[in-house]
Design an enzyme around this catalytic site. Structure first.
Site, short mmCIF file in Angstrom:
data_model
loop_
_atom_site.label_atom_id
_atom_site.label_comp_id
_atom_site.label_asym_id
_atom_site.label_seq_id
_atom_site.Cartn_x
_atom_site.Cartn_y
_atom_site.Cartn_z
CG HIS A 1 -85.55 15.63 -114.50
ND1 HIS A 1 -84.63 14.97 -113.71
CD2 HIS A 1 -84.83 16.38 -115.36
CE1 HIS A 1 -83.41 15.33 -114.07
NE2 HIS A 1 -83.50 16.18 -115.07
CD GLU B 1 -84.93 18.60 -118.63
OE1 GLU B 1 -83.70 18.50 -118.89
OE2 GLU B 1 -85.37 18.84 -117.49
CG HIS B 2 -82.85 14.10 -119.42
ND1 HIS B 2 -81.47 14.09 -119.38
CD2 HIS B 2 -83.24 14.88 -118.39
CE1 HIS B 2 -81.06 14.83 -118.36
NE2 HIS B 2 -82.12 15.31 -117.75
#
Length: 973
Positions: free
Chosen positions: A186, A189-190
């Site tokens: 996650h 993803e950023h």
């Protein structure tokens, strides 16, 4: 964090030789390389540059063309040409940004704005569903005038078919997290969007999208990570290139890592910053290694949709996305992780203390993965029966015993519930107080129903009814917004066989009773997990979950019940299959018009009892219609909005707290009957009928409502708006404690009131907020890392204009007044940006906003929603968008700058609303031991040292009594 997931299939991403394009011959046909085309074939393809792939099954109502191919690097691409709906297709050359000066980024020279083409980057809010701001679905009818308006404004700002869109799905998610670094997928993803080698500016891509009417988002699921964006068509190719660079060569610089890990959420700070620091783990190196290992082209699917031809889209995709590296490593596989829920800890009763004051029972089963059965959809069939609410259903029986309010069953289609390792089937029952006391009996009723289904076996008649309903919906499906459509399809490519890309998640394609029966037989009581949510269980819950601090307990299921469920227990004769559905549509003819075609709704019947507006659909030409009626009564004070700001501003509004306290005093049959009688005694009914109905039928609907309700007309007109208080010329603070003990989330909103303004000033406010979005996010989220959700908003409060800036933060990390001061710092910074605003940048933003407003509706319901908003607010300006466009064409840069300065001057009317969570930054202990005890009144807090000189509100009612009320106002001209 969870994105949508669907049943997986081994057919995903059909294998093609690198560089091949799927031919027209279906699965058995050999794919042909473009260079191997005969001269005749080449002429044919050039004559039909949007020749689609007939092997991909699509709805007869879908005008788009599709083509599927694999690039040399192994990336799979689905191209969608929406050229059928366009007036004219721009040439490929005119779409090239190198040849179009108008597409340059038109901003000032600020280094943080992403103004230079070679300094670009996107930062964005993703779809991660952390639960901080979820709304109870049972409160859906709490929508009010402002909420309706804000919903309509959001629809204006969102993409429609006029926008181009792209989505990319990487076959990697949180299941690939290293054991010592949970949350890394996650976080990556950023981080991939924090600048690229070609466009190094952190927020440049986001700025580019905002200036050209676009948006973007991303989500990380268990096995997939999805990125998507949309933008005006003529900027699409340039946007694709900027976007693709994040997968080709992202920067992921150390400084950005340190900042972003704080912004994502507190759990990430613990696992990706504090713990790695203790163990001397270099998170920067591990993050880059993770990207190199998993962000490989052959793990990826991309979907693009635009009005260019398929040939043009194919050329762009090959040119841009072929640069994504392929590491040649095998794709992640979790086939060895079988039956993860086959553990004694699963077959238990868990009591959990929720934040909300609700009772619910959730019964769940862990099943083998159902991915290969998407054509049969056994879970869909079972959930259809379990969720039935008619005679013979579980819910009908439980309601008669006053044990349940609602029931939901099935698979949530998130990656956690549906993946390549397992599938979850769950049944959730919302209980009454009495139902909570009898939760074992409730579970027994559910098990009796499932046993009945097992004994009867799959029913072909019911399966075919479901099939017909889904097929009808698919045949006449609405055209989705491109950004939503490409997001869904890029996951489908990982899941379904090629011919099922568009149908696999919607249609029931094969009836195989043995597959359904196999799943049904696994839904037995002794394989179930029970979760009982209730604040009443708090004293029994002595365990605390690590990440969210949730109180819970675990125990064996009561022996008397487990013994009963292990036996051949009796069936319940009140539970049976639903009767034949006689209401499945079979007539899909379009009705002949009996009224002249009109562009907007017209009032075709008006009486003392009410009126009805009517518009025959002459655009979408589908056998659908919408019928909506608004019952207007002076007895109803519209339900309270869930924020304190509108409670202060809108005079006479009941707050959620007021209503709850009133209910706690007791609600009796006599008072309810008296209210119903009073409510029905005098009404005014206003309706809209739009779609495939005649005007005569539409008039009959109004007459039917009047006949059935048997009411008298209102003696006087009843306004649907609230009077709004006129805020004083100062900066006020209203600081209240959150109603949920233990909730660390704080929300800070700084609101500026404009007053009763014109339509032209409304468009100025929209334009101002549009200019503000990217720098607001960059300043408060990216650089200050104050919280995950950061945004400015245009406010229309019962016709009174304003704007606000909101930051959601955590009381464990930031004091709300500190955040308020940072918002003020941002507004000062933004003042400077506005003074430096160039004419070119201003005109670019105006053009983008005009483009959004001139976009055609994608489907009938979108047009209906806009018309209904005009009727619900009794404004009736059905061509509002055209008037707003006209107003936008007349505004100047100085108008916009002066408009903002007017709100920031000495006469400013500012209101800071702080809903403060529990945490050490607010003077609270780290752990709130009790969730019980009523906090059913607002607790007002004085300002701390950060805002000690700010006037503050101690009591909302006493405060508002001292203020003038603005006249009723509608923004019409």
């Amino acid at each position: 964090m969870s994105g949508k997931s669907k049943p997986l299939s081994s057919c995903s991403c059909p294998e093609l030789a690198a560089g091949q394009r799927v031919g027209a011959g279906g699965r058995g046909a050999a794919a042909r390389l473009p260079q191997e085309e005969s001269e005749a074939q080449g002429r044919g393809r050039r004559a039909h540059p949007s020749l689609g792939d007939p092997a991909i099954v699509k709805s007869p109502s879908d005008p788009k063309h599709y083509r599927y191919l694999m690039l040399q690097n192994g990336l799979c691409a689905l191209l969608i040409s929406d050229a059928n709906n366009m007036d004219s297709v721009p040439s490929e050359e005119s779409s090239e940004w190198e040849d179009n000066d108008e597409t340059e980024i038109e901003t000032d020279e600020d280094d943080d704005s992403g103004a230079e083409m070679d300094e670009d980057k996107e930062n964005y809010e993703d779809d991660d569903n952390d639960g901080d701001d979820e709304e109870d679905p049972n409160n859906s009818d709490d929508m009010e005038m402002e909420e309706l308006t804000e919903k309509e404004e959001a629809k204006k700002r969102s993409g429609t078919e006029k926008l181009s869109a792209a989505a990319l799905c990487v076959a990697v998610g949180s299941f690939c997290d290293p054991e010592d670094l949970p949350g890394l997928a996650h976080f990556l993803e950023h981080m991939v969007f924090m600048g690229s080698l070609k466009y190094p500016d952190e927020n440049g891509f986001d700025a580019f999208l905002k200036k050209h009417g676009g948006s973007d988002n991303a989500s990380t699921d268990c096995e997939r990570t999805v990125f998507h964006f949309d933008i005006q068509q003529k900027y699409f190719k340039e946007a694709l290139d900027r976007w693709a660079q994040f997968f080709i060569h992202p920067l992921m610089i150390r400084d950005a890592i340190d900042r972003e890990v704080e912004a994502v959420d507190s759990g990430n700070a613990e696992t990706l910053k504090h713990e790695p620091k203790k163990s001397n783990t270099d998170i920067y190196t591990r993050l880059r290694d993770f990207w190199q290992h998993y962000y490989s082209a052959h793990y990826m699917n991309v979907v693009v949709q635009s009005k260019e031809t398929l040939d043009t889209l194919e050329k762009w995709v090959k040119e841009i996305f072929s640069q994504i590296p392929n590491n040649g490593l095998p794709k992640p596989n979790f086939g060895h992780l079988t039956q993860p829920f086959d553990t004694p800890e699963f077959y238990k009763l868990y009591r959990v203390v929720p934040i909300r004051n609700v009772h619910s029972l959730s019964i769940a089963w862990g099943l083998p993965p159902q991915e290969r059965h998407y054509r049969v959809k056994p879970l869909h069939y079972i959930s259809w029966l379990v969720g039935h609410e008619g005679k013979g259903s579980v819910l009908s029986f439980l309601r008669k015993k006053f044990w349940a309010l609602a029931l939901y069953g099935g698979n949530g289609e998130t990656g956690f519930e549906q993946n390549s390792t397992y599938s979850i089937f769950s049944i959730s029952v919302t209980l009454t107080d009495e139902g909570y006391e009898h939760f074992y009996e409730v579970a027994h009723v559910v098990f009796q129903y499932l046993k009945m289904l097992q004994k009867r076996g799959p029913d072909k008649r019911i399966w075919e009814e479901i099939q017909k309903i889904e097929a009808n919906e698919f045949y006449f499906q609405d055209q989705a917004d491109p950004i939503d459509y490409v997001e869904s399809l890029c996951e489908n490519i990982h899941i379904f066989c090629k011919e099922d890309f568009l149908t696999g998640d919607q249609l029931l394609l094969e009836y195989k009773p043995e597959i359904i029966a196999d799943v049904l037989n696994q839904l037995c009581p002794l394989r179930a997990n029970l979760v009982l949510l209730s604040a009443a269980s708090e004293r029994k819950c002595h365990l605390t979950e690590r990440w969210f601090g949730t109180q819970y307990s675990v125990e064996d299921i009561d022996k008397s019940w487990s013994d009963l469920w292990a036996s051949d227990f009796q069936l319940n004769q009140d539970l049976h299959l639903p009767e034949e559905n006689k209401y499945i549509a079979t007539d899909f003819s379009l009705k002949a018009s009996d009224w002249p075609d009109t562009e907007h709704p017209v009032k075709i019947l008006s009486t003392h009892h009410g009126c009805v507006w009517y518009k025959k659909d002459n655009k979408f030409k589908i056998p659908k219609a919408y019928i909506r009626f608004h019952l207007i009564s002076p007895l109803i004070q519209q339900s309270a909005k869930r924020d304190v700001r509108s409670l202060i501003l809108e005079h006479g509004k009941w707050s959620m707290v007021d209503r709850y306290r009133r209910l706690m005093k007791g609600l009796y049959t006599e008072s309810l009957s008296s209210f119903v009688k009073g409510f029905k005694s005098h009404l005014y009914v206003e309706g809209l009928v739009q779609g495939n109905f005649t005007s005569r039928e539409s008039k009959d609907f109004l007459n039917y409502v009047v006949l059935k309700l048997q009411f008298l007309p209102l003696p006087h007109p009843c306004p649907v708006q609230f009077r709004v208080v006129d805020l004083p010329n100062t900066h006020l603070l209203c600081k209240v404690k959150t109603l949920n003990r233990g909730d660390a989330n704080s929300e800070v909103t700084v609101y500026y009131q404009s007053g009763a303004r014109s339509l032209r000033e409304y468009t100025l406010m929209e334009l101002l907020v549009m200019h503000m979005e990217e720098p607001c996010f960059n300043f408060l989220r990216t650089k200050q890392t104050l919280g995950y959700h950061v945004y400015p908003t245009c406010r229309n409060t019962s016709g009174i204009l304003g704007f606000s800036v909101t930051v959601t933060t955590q009381a464990t990390k930031n004091n709300s007044e500190f955040v308020d001061k940072k918002i003020e710092e941002f507004l000062l910074y933004f003042e400077g940006k506005m003074r430096l605003l160039t004419e070119k940048a201003f005109r670019t933003q105006v053009s983008a906003l005009i483009h959004i407003k001139e976009c055609e509706d994608s489907y009938l319901g979108e047009e209906v929603d806009r018309n209904w908003n005009e009727i619900m607010t009794q404004q009736y300006l059905f061509d509002r968008l055209a008037h707003e466009v006209e107003a936008l064409r007349s505004v100047t840069k100085s108008d916009l700058v002066d408009w903002f300065q007017a709100h920031r001057g000495k006469e400013r009317k500012a209101l800071s609303i702080h809903v403060v969570g529990f945490g050490k930054q607010e003077g609270d202990s780290d752990v709130q031991q009790s969730l019980l005890g009523e906090i059913y009144q607002l607790t007002f807090l004085p300002p701390s040292s950060y805002m000690k000189n700010t006037s503050y509100i101690r009591d909302i009612r006493n405060f508002t009594l001292m203020l003038n009320l603005l006249p009723y106002h509608k923004i019409l001209k």
